[in-house]
Design a protein around this motif. Structure first.
Motif, PDB file in Angstrom:
ATOM      1  N   HIS A  13      64.253 -25.668 132.742  1.00 61.07           N
ATOM      2  CA  HIS A  13      64.086 -26.692 131.715  1.00 61.07           C
ATOM      3  C   HIS A  13      65.418 -26.957 131.028  1.00 61.07           C
ATOM      4  O   HIS A  13      66.234 -26.051 130.855  1.00 61.07           O
ATOM      5  CB  HIS A  13      63.054 -26.236 130.682  1.00 61.07           C
ATOM      6  CG  HIS A  13      61.700 -25.953 131.261  1.00 61.07           C
ATOM      7  ND1 HIS A  13      60.838 -26.951 131.662  1.00 61.07           N
ATOM      8  CD2 HIS A  13      61.070 -24.787 131.522  1.00 61.07           C
ATOM      9  CE1 HIS A  13      59.729 -26.414 132.140  1.00 61.07           C
ATOM     10  NE2 HIS A  13      59.848 -25.098 132.068  1.00 61.07           N
TER      11      HIS A  13
ATOM     12  N   GLU B 196      65.462 -28.313 127.929  1.00 61.34           N
ATOM     13  CA  GLU B 196      65.229 -28.210 126.498  1.00 61.34           C
ATOM     14  C   GLU B 196      64.006 -27.340 126.267  1.00 61.34           C
ATOM     15  O   GLU B 196      63.261 -27.022 127.198  1.00 61.34           O
ATOM     16  CB  GLU B 196      65.026 -29.590 125.869  1.00 61.34           C
ATOM     17  CG  GLU B 196      63.870 -30.361 126.454  1.00 61.34           C
ATOM     18  CD  GLU B 196      63.720 -31.726 125.826  1.00 61.34           C
ATOM     19  OE1 GLU B 196      62.701 -32.386 126.112  1.00 61.34           O
ATOM     20  OE2 GLU B 196      64.598 -32.144 125.061  1.00 61.34           O
TER      21      GLU B 196
ATOM     22  N   SER C 256      65.151 -21.642 123.044  1.00 56.52           N
ATOM     23  CA  SER C 256      66.286 -20.946 123.660  1.00 56.52           C
ATOM     24  C   SER C 256      65.981 -19.468 123.846  1.00 56.52           C
ATOM     25  O   SER C 256      65.547 -18.796 122.916  1.00 56.52           O
ATOM     26  CB  SER C 256      67.540 -21.098 122.789  1.00 56.52           C
ATOM     27  OG  SER C 256      67.872 -22.450 122.620  1.00 56.52           O
TER      28      SER C 256
ATOM     29  N   ASP D  57      61.528 -20.872 115.773  1.00 54.53           N
ATOM     30  CA  ASP D  57      61.861 -21.836 116.818  1.00 54.53           C
ATOM     31  C   ASP D  57      61.627 -23.265 116.349  1.00 54.53           C
ATOM     32  O   ASP D  57      60.877 -23.525 115.398  1.00 54.53           O
ATOM     33  CB  ASP D  57      61.040 -21.556 118.079  1.00 54.53           C
ATOM     34  CG  ASP D  57      59.551 -21.694 117.836  1.00 54.53           C
ATOM     35  OD1 ASP D  57      59.007 -22.791 118.039  1.00 54.53           O
ATOM     36  OD2 ASP D  57      58.936 -20.695 117.405  1.00 54.53           O
TER      37      ASP D  57
ATOM     38  N   LYS E 181      71.168 -17.889 129.957  1.00 56.74           N
ATOM     39  CA  LYS E 181      70.367 -18.689 129.030  1.00 56.74           C
ATOM     40  C   LYS E 181      69.264 -19.429 129.772  1.00 56.74           C
ATOM     41  O   LYS E 181      69.475 -19.957 130.860  1.00 56.74           O
ATOM     42  CB  LYS E 181      71.260 -19.700 128.303  1.00 56.74           C
ATOM     43  CG  LYS E 181      70.524 -20.582 127.306  1.00 56.74           C
ATOM     44  CD  LYS E 181      71.489 -21.570 126.669  1.00 56.74           C
ATOM     45  CE  LYS E 181      70.772 -22.483 125.690  1.00 56.74           C
ATOM     46  NZ  LYS E 181      71.689 -23.478 125.103  1.00 56.74           N
ATOM     47  N   ARG E 182      68.092 -19.453 129.169  1.00 55.61           N
ATOM     48  CA  ARG E 182      66.987 -20.254 129.663  1.00 55.61           C
ATOM     49  C   ARG E 182      66.365 -21.004 128.493  1.00 55.61           C
ATOM     50  O   ARG E 182      66.417 -20.558 127.347  1.00 55.61           O
ATOM     51  CB  ARG E 182      65.908 -19.375 130.305  1.00 55.61           C
ATOM     52  CG  ARG E 182      66.276 -18.782 131.651  1.00 55.61           C
ATOM     53  CD  ARG E 182      66.319 -19.860 132.732  1.00 55.61           C
ATOM     54  NE  ARG E 182      66.414 -19.278 134.056  1.00 55.61           N
ATOM     55  CZ  ARG E 182      67.544 -18.968 134.666  1.00 55.61           C
ATOM     56  NH1 ARG E 182      68.699 -19.182 134.039  1.00 55.61           N
ATOM     57  NH2 ARG E 182      67.553 -18.451 135.864  1.00 55.61           N
ATOM     58  N   TYR E 183      65.767 -22.153 128.794  1.00 56.24           N
ATOM     59  CA  TYR E 183      64.925 -22.851 127.835  1.00 56.24           C
ATOM     60  C   TYR E 183      63.478 -22.642 128.261  1.00 56.24           C
ATOM     61  O   TYR E 183      63.131 -22.829 129.438  1.00 56.24           O
ATOM     62  CB  TYR E 183      65.236 -24.350 127.806  1.00 56.24           C
ATOM     63  CG  TYR E 183      66.520 -24.703 127.093  1.00 56.24           C
ATOM     64  CD1 TYR E 183      66.617 -24.551 125.711  1.00 56.24           C
ATOM     65  CD2 TYR E 183      67.608 -25.213 127.788  1.00 56.24           C
ATOM     66  CE1 TYR E 183      67.792 -24.892 125.046  1.00 56.24           C
ATOM     67  CE2 TYR E 183      68.776 -25.555 127.126  1.00 56.24           C
ATOM     68  CZ  TYR E 183      68.861 -25.385 125.761  1.00 56.24           C
ATOM     69  OH  TYR E 183      70.018 -25.713 125.105  1.00 56.24           O
TER      70      TYR E 183
ATOM     71  N   ASP F 261      67.188 -24.048 117.124  1.00 53.47           N
ATOM     72  CA  ASP F 261      66.701 -22.691 117.377  1.00 53.47           C
ATOM     73  C   ASP F 261      67.693 -21.628 116.938  1.00 53.47           C
ATOM     74  O   ASP F 261      67.567 -20.465 117.295  1.00 53.47           O
ATOM     75  CB  ASP F 261      66.356 -22.461 118.861  1.00 53.47           C
ATOM     76  CG  ASP F 261      65.078 -23.191 119.263  1.00 53.47           C
ATOM     77  OD1 ASP F 261      64.371 -23.650 118.343  1.00 53.47           O
ATOM     78  OD2 ASP F 261      64.801 -23.297 120.453  1.00 53.47           O
TER      79      ASP F 261
END
Length: 261
Positions: free
Chosen positions: A39, A41, A44, A62, A143-145, A246
């Protein structure tokens, strides 16, 4: 006779160690959620660590309004001390080993042997309230959303790791390593097959993020997380802006901290 038995015991020990590392290698290459959709967005999530230890960073509150972790812990001592904190860090650790480190006591042979050979060691949830990623000696950050559904799944997994008393996480100690970290009682059993890094992999698995099937070591976690990537690293300019929603801010020592998207 005694010599022969001793030799066989030593051989068996090394056979078990070799098998353990073999399973770790296979588990690192054997991924779960390999069809993960990235994703652009959402909430985070930072997976941060080195070859030895991994941990998760999430926003305290968040942007989707799903949870305010400060409200969930509902602790006036922590609330007063960390009112303006933007990030919360979740990690999991063996009970005796962690308490020895916090109290600056030597980690005894018995504690070490129990970690490797006992299947039911007690554990603690290690929670830190921070505004930036803590720079480990050899740090790597991915990092991932997360979508709303993914974040709800991760929240459920994390909450299930705490012992709950009077509708609140049961705190073990307000005295951590640094002054902004706290230890909570956990209902999970720590052992050589269920380590802090396996906890991270299982947390990622719970919310649909690609992860290693068996990952007692940190490198297994990051190997699967980076399988989606074509570029091995990015420069410090790829870090999120301090104004990003976030509460994500620039990690300190950014020139030494590779970040993978």
């Amino acid at each position: 006779m005694i010599y022969s038995v001793a030799v066989r015991v030593v051989q068996l020990f090394f056979d078990v160690v070799i098998l353990f590392f073999l399973f770790a290698i296979i588990g690192a290459f054997w991924g779960r959620n390999t069809n993960e959709v990235l994703h652009m967005e959402g909430v985070s999530l930072y997976i941060h660590g080195d070859g030895f230890h991994t941990e998760l960073y999430l926003p305290v509150k968040d942007s989707l309004g799903i949870i305010n972790w400060m409200d969930w812990f509902d602790d006036s001592t922590i609330r007063n001390k960390h009112t303006n904190t933007t990030l919360i860090n979740f990690a999991w650790a063996e009970y005796d080993w962690t308490l020895a480190g916090v109290e600056q006591k030597p980690k005894g042979i018995r504690t070490t042997l129990e970690i490797f050979f006992s299947p039911r060691n007690k554990s603690v949830m290690h929670v830190q309230w921070m505004n930036e990623l803590w720079p480990l000696k050899h740090p790597v950050t991915v990092k991932r959303y997360l979508s709303k559904e993914q974040y709800l799944q991760l929240i459920a997994f994390l909450k299930n790791g705490f012992v709950i008393n009077n509708d609140k996480p049961a705190i073990r100690s307000y005295n951590g390593y640094y002054g902004w970290d706290y230890l909570y009682l956990s209902n999970r059993n720590y052992n050589s097959f269920n380590t802090c890094n396996q906890f991270t992999s299982d947390a990622l698995n719970a919310c649909g993020v690609r992860n290693a099937t068996f990952s007692p070591f940190g490198w297994g976690v990051f190997y699967q997380l980076k399988r989606h990537l074509r570029s091995p690293s990015t420069t410090s300019s790829s870090y999120p802006s301090p104004k990003e929603k976030d509460g994500a801010v620039l990690p300190i020592q950014t020139n030494e901290l590779p970040l993978y998207h």
